[in-house]
Design an enzyme around this catalytic site. Structure first.
Site, PDB file in Angstrom:
ATOM      1  N   CYS A   2       0.821  -1.215   0.000  1.00  0.00           N
ATOM      2  CA  CYS A   2       0.000   0.000   0.000  1.00  0.00           C
ATOM      3  C   CYS A   2       0.853   1.263   0.000  1.00  0.00           C
ATOM      4  CB  CYS A   2      -0.869   0.020   1.243  1.00  0.00           C
ATOM      5  SG  CYS A   2      -1.869  -1.448   1.437  1.00  0.00           S
ATOM      6  N   ARG A  27       5.439   0.000  -6.109  1.00  0.00           N
ATOM      7  CA  ARG A  27       5.395  -0.791  -4.882  1.00  0.00           C
ATOM      8  C   ARG A  27       4.412  -1.956  -4.986  1.00  0.00           C
ATOM      9  NH1 ARG A  27       7.069   2.035  -0.236  1.00  0.00           N
ATOM     10  NH2 ARG A  27       5.474   0.986   0.966  1.00  0.00           N
ATOM     11  N   TRP A  76      -3.026  -2.659  -1.504  1.00  0.00           N
ATOM     12  CA  TRP A  76      -2.623  -4.026  -1.840  1.00  0.00           C
ATOM     13  C   TRP A  76      -3.402  -4.903  -0.883  1.00  0.00           C
ATOM     14  CZ3 TRP A  76       0.846  -7.776   0.535  1.00  0.00           C
ATOM     15  CH2 TRP A  76       1.288  -8.766  -0.350  1.00  0.00           C
ATOM     16  N   ASN A 102      -1.999   2.236   5.838  1.00  0.00           N
ATOM     17  CA  ASN A 102      -1.103   1.120   5.496  1.00  0.00           C
ATOM     18  C   ASN A 102      -0.896   0.301   6.764  1.00  0.00           C
ATOM     19  OD1 ASN A 102      -0.797   2.198   2.990  1.00  0.00           O
ATOM     20  ND2 ASN A 102       1.338   2.830   3.270  1.00  0.00           N
ATOM     21  N   GLY A 103      -0.793  -1.012   6.631  1.00  0.00           N
ATOM     22  CA  GLY A 103      -0.561  -1.854   7.806  1.00  0.00           C
ATOM     23  C   GLY A 103      -1.759  -2.750   8.075  1.00  0.00           C
ATOM     24  N   GLU A 486      19.571 -17.225  -5.861  1.00  0.00           N
ATOM     25  CA  GLU A 486      19.136 -15.896  -6.288  1.00  0.00           C
ATOM     26  C   GLU A 486      18.752 -15.899  -7.776  1.00  0.00           C
ATOM     27  OE1 GLU A 486      18.161 -13.324  -4.942  1.00  0.00           O
ATOM     28  OE2 GLU A 486      18.442 -11.692  -6.365  1.00  0.00           O
ATOM     29  N   LYS A 490      15.049 -14.887  -9.131  1.00  0.00           N
ATOM     30  CA  LYS A 490      14.810 -13.835 -10.131  1.00  0.00           C
ATOM     31  C   LYS A 490      13.902 -14.359 -11.233  1.00  0.00           C
ATOM     32  CE  LYS A 490      15.669 -10.868  -8.539  1.00  0.00           C
ATOM     33  NZ  LYS A 490      16.142 -10.910  -7.230  1.00  0.00           N
ATOM     34  N   GLU A 493      10.287 -14.818  -9.956  1.00  0.00           N
ATOM     35  CA  GLU A 493       9.611 -13.568  -9.628  1.00  0.00           C
ATOM     36  C   GLU A 493       9.037 -12.870 -10.848  1.00  0.00           C
ATOM     37  OE1 GLU A 493      13.014 -11.657  -7.632  1.00  0.00           O
ATOM     38  OE2 GLU A 493      11.655 -11.137  -6.010  1.00  0.00           O
ATOM     39  N   HIS A 509      20.536 -36.199  -4.856  1.00  0.00           N
ATOM     40  CA  HIS A 509      19.686 -36.728  -3.788  1.00  0.00           C
ATOM     41  C   HIS A 509      18.203 -36.483  -4.060  1.00  0.00           C
ATOM     42  CE1 HIS A 509      23.249 -37.654  -1.543  1.00  0.00           C
ATOM     43  NE2 HIS A 509      23.671 -36.407  -1.638  1.00  0.00           N
ATOM     44  N   LYS A 608       7.203  -4.524  -3.718  1.00  0.00           N
ATOM     45  CA  LYS A 608       8.610  -4.149  -3.541  1.00  0.00           C
ATOM     46  C   LYS A 608       9.008  -4.204  -2.079  1.00  0.00           C
ATOM     47  CE  LYS A 608      12.617  -2.556  -4.732  1.00  0.00           C
ATOM     48  NZ  LYS A 608      13.522  -3.654  -5.158  1.00  0.00           N
TER      49      LYS A 608
HETATM   50  C1  G6P Z   1      10.067  -8.371  -1.158  1.00  0.00           C
HETATM   51  C2  G6P Z   1      10.664  -8.095  -2.521  1.00  0.00           C
HETATM   52  C3  G6P Z   1      12.003  -8.818  -2.661  1.00  0.00           C
HETATM   53  C4  G6P Z   1      12.922  -8.401  -1.524  1.00  0.00           C
HETATM   54  C5  G6P Z   1      12.283  -8.665  -0.155  1.00  0.00           C
HETATM   55  C6  G6P Z   1      13.096  -8.058   0.970  1.00  0.00           C
HETATM   56  O1  G6P Z   1       9.661  -9.692  -1.081  1.00  0.00           O
HETATM   57  O2  G6P Z   1       9.782  -8.518  -3.549  1.00  0.00           O
HETATM   58  O3  G6P Z   1      12.609  -8.455  -3.890  1.00  0.00           O
HETATM   59  O4  G6P Z   1      14.126  -9.105  -1.626  1.00  0.00           O
HETATM   60  O5  G6P Z   1      10.994  -8.070  -0.104  1.00  0.00           O
HETATM   61  O6  G6P Z   1      13.058  -6.662   0.843  1.00  0.00           O
HETATM   62  P1  G6P Z   1      14.068  -5.681   1.545  1.00  0.00           P
HETATM   63  O7  G6P Z   1      13.579  -4.309   1.202  1.00  0.00           O
HETATM   64  O8  G6P Z   1      13.991  -5.951   3.020  1.00  0.00           O
HETATM   65  O9  G6P Z   1      15.430  -5.960   1.005  1.00  0.00           O
END
Ligand code: G6P
Length: 613
Positions: A2, A27, A76, A102-103, A486, A490, A493, A509, A608
């Protein structure tokens, strides 16, 4: 996640509010709304879907266009579907007070029952409407001011919030408050722009006040009053936002994510800036000076974070054990906070977060602090909550990261971890000779990154062959095992392809059962101690028909010849390899998502910055 934007001043509020929401679109959200106070009435427009849809409705409403005070929100969904009815702002039952939030209000069900028993009628499924009606009930019962009604309502609430509230009976007043959800007040001339994120403020002013948890601000075009939620006055300092609007814009690239991948030579240079003393060949980290003696005595390091930041922590575990010889472990923040962790004397917890606002990371940090750990932060956003709550820390200085999938923040997190590990290593046992070798290698990284980025077009061409494959495997060992995780994250995502990352030896395994003719398997295989073992793993995949995409060290023909596709990274000390080897995987994910027509910067279901649990 949000977003909140609020405005009070002399301008027409609508333009500021809508433009602000657009700046927060990155966001992630699923509905939007605005409320403007004009001629003693609230005028509200809401829509499910994009901000532009809500904007079209707002443009057609003369009252919304006319007012000079208002609040707006991108939602959101957490409680209730992303519908117009559930979109913010929400009003009290008399329709005189409007609120955005928000929250999460955790005791909303109890409060809702209390209000229904008093005769309140609800029109949405949200926890936010409960708060709006609660404020209204205090306002109408006690004939108090809006600010007092907000304080009284927040006194009854458990949960997290950043809120902005307006009332038609006090048409010049904007009330904002926070607990656990960020809120920043931009201080202009005769005006205030309030937002949950600096991106919505920067085009109006760079003078800001960061509200802390349990603080409230009452804003009018004449001035501001700040108090705690216990109504004790607090003096707030005006700070400067460091980022410019151009830095936030896309800079000519098709997507923020590509821009952020391509600017990694610069962002890494920024992260290194002033921290490598090339004359005395040492690392200097001003942010850690005040705790350096305590830090050197650390017996254990706990790295914590979420998502990509957690992967950075996993690399950190290798770096701190290898370079600083300090026993280290990495913990998912979401698990750490709930599992009654043992924090012994002389433990340092390092919270890693791009945004500095991730709810789980913040909670893990607080848990570790309560148990006596020294709390450090590796954070990008200056002045963010995690940055403020740590005892000391090192900022990434990576610049704003807008693409939801984190890229440049990750490589800068690795840089900062390397710097901290080297500083500690040198003070504990590392020879100056070894230190010099590492410092020279780190200083060379930005140029090396440029050569890796040059492979973008050939990665794009390769990805074209595989874009329809729905299952990928990513394998690596040692320092490059977190890179495999990672790389897989990526791809998942942003392209919605199922991908799994594993330490390469674990493949036999179980996951080897997945291998079939044509399945793409990515090996992160630069020269390192387990190189020969990786060659063996590659052979096992080839024998079962898998296609090999390998990231290898420049000049390495052995794996390059075995692989169907090889992408090269320059040679560097093994501890720094992840900074280079992750880049081809970021590009791979990006080009795969574009080839599949995905919304790269705003992937479905993701946000985000995850500021709720
Ligand atoms: C969300 C984002 C990720 C990010 C994670 C941690 O899930 O989509 O891309 O790695 O939060 O975010 P931060 O701001 O704490 O690095």
């Amino acid at each position: 996640m949000c977003g909140i934007v609020g405005y009070v001043g002399k301008k027409r509020a609508c333009g500021v509010l809508v433009e602000g929401l657009k700046r927060l679109e990155y966001r992630g959200y699923d509905s939007a709304g605005i409320c403007v106070v004009h001629e003693g009435r609230l005028h509200i427009v809401k829509a499910a879907g994009r901000v532009s849809k809500m904007e079209a409705l707002a443009l057609a409403d003369v009252d919304v266009q006319a007012g000079t005070i208002g609040i707006s929100h991108t939602r959101w969904a957490t409680h209730g579907a992303p519908t117009e009815a559930n979109a913010h702002p929400h009003t009290d039952s008399t329709g005189r007070i409007a609120l955005v939030h928000n929250g999460i209000i955790e005791n909303y069900a109890t409060l809702k029952k209390f209000l229904i028993d008093k005769g309140h009628v609800f029109v949405s499924e949200t926890d936010t409407e409960v708060l709006a009606q609660l404020v209204g009930s205090f306002y109408n019962d006690g004939k108090t001011s809006l600010a007092d009604a907000v304080l009284a309502a927040l006194g009854e609430v458990t949960g997290t919030y950043g809120i902005a509230v307006v009332c038609q009976d006090e048409p010049g007043t904007l009330v904002v408050a926070r607990k656990g959800s960020p809120l920043i007040v931009g201080v202009g001339t005769d005006e205030y722009v309030v937002a949950s994120d600096a991106a919505a403020i920067i085009e109006h002013t760079s003078n800001v006040i960061y509200l802390n948890d349990n603080e409230m601000a009452v804003l009018t075009s004449e001035g501001m009053r700040t108090t705690t939620l216990d109504n004790v006055p607090v003096r707030k300092e005006i700070r400067q936002i460091e980022w410019s609007l151009e830095q936030i814009a896309k800079g000519g690239f098709e997507h923020f994510m590509l821009k952020e991948i391509m600017e990694q030579a610069d962002s890494i240079q920024m992260a290194l800036g002033g921290r490598l003393d090339m004359r005395d060949m040492r690392v200097q980290l001003g942010g850690l000076e005040k705790v350096s003696r305590e830090l050197v005595k650390t017996r254990k390091i706990i790295l914590t974070g979420c998502g990509t930041a957690w992967h950075a922590g996993l690399v950190g575990e290798f770096l701190f054990e290898d370079l600083a010889k300090i026993p280290s472990e990495v913990e998912y923040a979401s698990e750490f906070r709930y599992r009654n962790p043992i924090v012994e004397d002389n433990t340092t917890v390092i919270a890693i977060s791009q945004s500095g606002e991730t709810a789980d990371t913040l909670a893990a940090l607080r848990e570790a602090k309560d148990r006596g750990a020294l709390a450090l932060g590796i954070v990008n956003v200056v002045g963010s909550t995690i940055a403020r709550e740590t005892d000391a820390g090192v900022y990434l200085h990576a610049g704003p990261e807008i693409g939801v999938a984190s890229t440049k923040a990750f490589t800068c997190q690795l840089i900062v971890e390397s710097l901290v590990a080297l500083m500690l290593g040198r003070r504990r046992f590392m020879s100056q000779f070894a230190m010099e070798k590492y410092i020279e290698a780190l200083a060379a990284i930005p140029e090396q990154v440029k050569t890796v980025l040059a492979s973008s077009d050939s990665i794009k061409e390769m990805v074209g062959e595989y874009a329809d494959q729905e299952n990928w495997l990513y394998l690596g060992r040692g320092y490059n095992y977190p890179v495999a995780l990672e790389g897989a994250l990526k791809l998942k995502e942003i392209s919605y392809i199922h991908a799994e990352g594993l330490p390469a030896a674990e493949m036999k395994h179980g996951p080897i059962a997945l291998i079939h003719e044509g399945m793409p398997v990515v090996f992160v295989a630069p020269r390192c101690g387990t190189y020969d073992k990786l060659v063996g793993n590659i052979q096992e995949i080839r024998a079962r028909g898998g296609r090999i995409i390998a990231v290898v060290t420049e000049g390495d023909d052995e794996i390059a010849k075995l692989a169907d596709h090889a992408f090269f990274v320059p040679d560097c000390p093994v501890p720094f390899q992840p900074i280079l080897t992750v880049i081809p995987l970021q590009l791979l994910a990006y080009h795969a998502a574009v080839a599949r027509g995905c919304n790269v910067d705003k992937p479905r279901n993701l946000a985000k910055s995850v500021t709720v649990e």
